[in-house]
Design a protein around this motif. Structure first.
Motif, PDB file in Angstrom:
ATOM      1  N   UNK A 131       0.843  -1.195   0.000  1.00 23.82           N
ATOM      2  CA  UNK A 131       0.000   0.000   0.000  1.00 23.82           C
ATOM      3  C   UNK A 131       0.877   1.244   0.000  1.00 23.82           C
ATOM      4  N   UNK A 132       0.299   2.361  -0.395  1.00 20.85           N
ATOM      5  CA  UNK A 132       1.030   3.635  -0.366  1.00 20.85           C
ATOM      6  C   UNK A 132       1.451   3.973   1.059  1.00 20.85           C
ATOM      7  N   UNK A 133       0.616   3.645   2.027  1.00 22.42           N
ATOM      8  CA  UNK A 133       0.918   3.946   3.422  1.00 22.42           C
ATOM      9  C   UNK A 133       2.165   3.201   3.903  1.00 22.42           C
ATOM     10  N   UNK A 134       2.241   1.919   3.621  1.00 23.12           N
ATOM     11  CA  UNK A 134       3.387   1.117   4.047  1.00 23.12           C
ATOM     12  C   UNK A 134       4.650   1.557   3.311  1.00 23.12           C
ATOM     13  N   UNK A 135       4.560   1.740   2.014  1.00 22.58           N
ATOM     14  CA  UNK A 135       5.750   2.152   1.256  1.00 22.58           C
ATOM     15  C   UNK A 135       6.185   3.566   1.625  1.00 22.58           C
ATOM     16  N   UNK A 136       5.217   4.446   1.918  1.00 27.33           N
ATOM     17  CA  UNK A 136       5.561   5.791   2.368  1.00 27.33           C
ATOM     18  C   UNK A 136       6.278   5.772   3.708  1.00 27.33           C
ATOM     19  N   UNK A 137       5.818   4.914   4.615  1.00 28.58           N
ATOM     20  CA  UNK A 137       6.472   4.777   5.922  1.00 28.58           C
ATOM     21  C   UNK A 137       7.900   4.283   5.746  1.00 28.58           C
ATOM     22  N   UNK A 138       8.103   3.346   4.821  1.00 27.77           N
ATOM     23  CA  UNK A 138       9.459   2.868   4.571  1.00 27.77           C
ATOM     24  C   UNK A 138      10.333   3.995   4.013  1.00 27.77           C
ATOM     25  N   UNK A 139       9.825   4.759   3.071  1.00 31.09           N
ATOM     26  CA  UNK A 139      10.618   5.847   2.483  1.00 31.09           C
ATOM     27  C   UNK A 139      11.031   6.858   3.552  1.00 31.09           C
ATOM     28  N   UNK A 140      10.115   7.213   4.437  1.00 35.96           N
ATOM     29  CA  UNK A 140      10.447   8.147   5.511  1.00 35.96           C
ATOM     30  C   UNK A 140      11.511   7.552   6.443  1.00 35.96           C
ATOM     31  N   UNK A 141      11.399   6.269   6.739  1.00 33.74           N
ATOM     32  CA  UNK A 141      12.388   5.605   7.593  1.00 33.74           C
ATOM     33  C   UNK A 141      13.743   5.530   6.904  1.00 33.74           C
ATOM     34  N   UNK A 142      13.751   5.288   5.596  1.00 33.87           N
ATOM     35  CA  UNK A 142      15.017   5.227   4.854  1.00 33.87           C
ATOM     36  C   UNK A 142      15.704   6.591   4.842  1.00 33.87           C
ATOM     37  N   UNK A 143      14.931   7.657   4.689  1.00 32.81           N
ATOM     38  CA  UNK A 143      15.506   9.009   4.734  1.00 32.81           C
ATOM     39  C   UNK A 143      16.096   9.265   6.116  1.00 32.81           C
ATOM     40  N   UNK A 144      15.361   8.917   7.169  1.00 35.97           N
ATOM     41  CA  UNK A 144      15.858   9.097   8.534  1.00 35.97           C
ATOM     42  C   UNK A 144      17.119   8.267   8.765  1.00 35.97           C
ATOM     43  N   UNK A 145      17.156   7.057   8.222  1.00 36.16           N
ATOM     44  CA  UNK A 145      18.342   6.203   8.339  1.00 36.16           C
ATOM     45  C   UNK A 145      19.547   6.878   7.689  1.00 36.16           C
ATOM     46  N   UNK A 146      19.315   7.568   6.576  1.00 37.24           N
ATOM     47  CA  UNK A 146      20.392   8.302   5.926  1.00 37.24           C
ATOM     48  C   UNK A 146      20.923   9.434   6.790  1.00 37.24           C
ATOM     49  N   UNK A 147      20.039  10.099   7.514  1.00 36.11           N
ATOM     50  CA  UNK A 147      20.456  11.202   8.384  1.00 36.11           C
ATOM     51  C   UNK A 147      21.400  10.702   9.477  1.00 36.11           C
ATOM     52  N   UNK A 148      21.111   9.545  10.060  1.00 33.43           N
ATOM     53  CA  UNK A 148      21.972   9.006  11.128  1.00 33.43           C
ATOM     54  C   UNK A 148      23.073   8.100  10.575  1.00 33.43           C
ATOM     55  N   UNK A 149      23.175   8.044   9.265  1.00 29.89           N
ATOM     56  CA  UNK A 149      24.208   7.241   8.584  1.00 29.89           C
ATOM     57  C   UNK A 149      24.130   5.763   8.951  1.00 29.89           C
ATOM     58  N   UNK A 150      22.905   5.287   9.130  1.00 29.75           N
ATOM     59  CA  UNK A 150      22.707   3.869   9.449  1.00 29.75           C
ATOM     60  C   UNK A 150      23.083   3.013   8.249  1.00 29.75           C
ATOM     61  N   UNK A 151      23.670   1.875   8.527  1.00 28.99           N
ATOM     62  CA  UNK A 151      23.996   0.910   7.475  1.00 28.99           C
ATOM     63  C   UNK A 151      23.049  -0.278   7.501  1.00 28.99           C
ATOM     64  N   UNK A 152      22.225  -0.329   8.557  1.00 29.54           N
ATOM     65  CA  UNK A 152      21.349  -1.471   8.762  1.00 29.54           C
ATOM     66  C   UNK A 152      19.961  -0.994   9.161  1.00 29.54           C
ATOM     67  N   UNK A 153      18.939  -1.671   8.616  1.00 28.73           N
ATOM     68  CA  UNK A 153      17.566  -1.453   9.074  1.00 28.73           C
ATOM     69  C   UNK A 153      17.014  -2.801   9.521  1.00 28.73           C
ATOM     70  N   UNK A 154      16.448  -2.800  10.722  1.00 27.74           N
ATOM     71  CA  UNK A 154      15.882  -4.004  11.315  1.00 27.74           C
ATOM     72  C   UNK A 154      14.369  -3.998  11.151  1.00 27.74           C
TER      73      UNK A 154
END
Length: 168
Positions: A83-106
């Motif tokens: 769904x757009x909601x689930x994929x949108x939540x992932x995109x926001x989390x991926x952007x946030x992961x980039x801000x903290x320079x995360x190499x891993x998402x659990x």
């Protein structure tokens, strides 16, 4: 080949400064309930030592069903729905992961998520559709999933399984 093991903890059980002085990484468990403001993420990075690692935790709206009956779109979240909601939540989390320079998402799967073809199909569609943004994907399958299925899903979707060694 050298293997590096980093010791981490889910969230900060003590002050951030004390924690980062003792451990090498933190799982940002608070992301499970919602993402912090970008300014908060930037502050965390600026206060961390250079070799400290942040592990992003996928928000529960991706992985877990939402039970808020007041929210008319609650049925469109969770269980890796396409769904757009689930994929949108992932995109926001991926952007946030980039801000903290995360190499891993659990991705923590709910205990009640069945080891059946429908659920495996949802996982497959989700992980094949999303852009990884150079993130390693770690998943924590429910304890009742057969080891052979965990191995098969991990191999076919390029996921690293995480298991709690203390949970039997």
């Amino acid at each position: 080949m050298t293997t590096t093991i980093k010791i981490a903890c889910a969230g900060y059980p003590v002050s951030q400064r004390t924690f980062q002085g003792r451990l090498d990484a933190v799982e940002l468990i608070q992301w499970f309930d919602g993402l912090p403001k970008p300014s908060t993420l930037e502050r965390w990075v600026s206060e961390a030592r250079k070799d400290f690692e942040f592990i992003a935790c996928a928000p529960e709206v991706i992985t877990h069903p939402q039970k808020d009956e007041k929210q008319s779109f609650a049925h469109r979240y969770g269980y890796f729905q396409d769904t757009h909601e689930v994929h949108g939540a992932y995109q926001r989390a991926a952007v946030a992961a980039g801000v903290v320079k995360a190499r891993t998402m659990l991705f923590r799967l709910p205990r009640e998520m069945g080891a059946n073809p429908e659920q495996v199909d949802r996982l497959t569609k989700f992980f094949k559709k999303v852009t990884r943004h150079r993130l390693n994907f770690v998943w924590e399958p429910p304890m009742n999933w057969p080891a052979s299925l965990v191995t098969s899903v991990s191999n076919s979707l390029n996921l690293f399984p995480a298991m709690n060694p203390l949970a039997g």
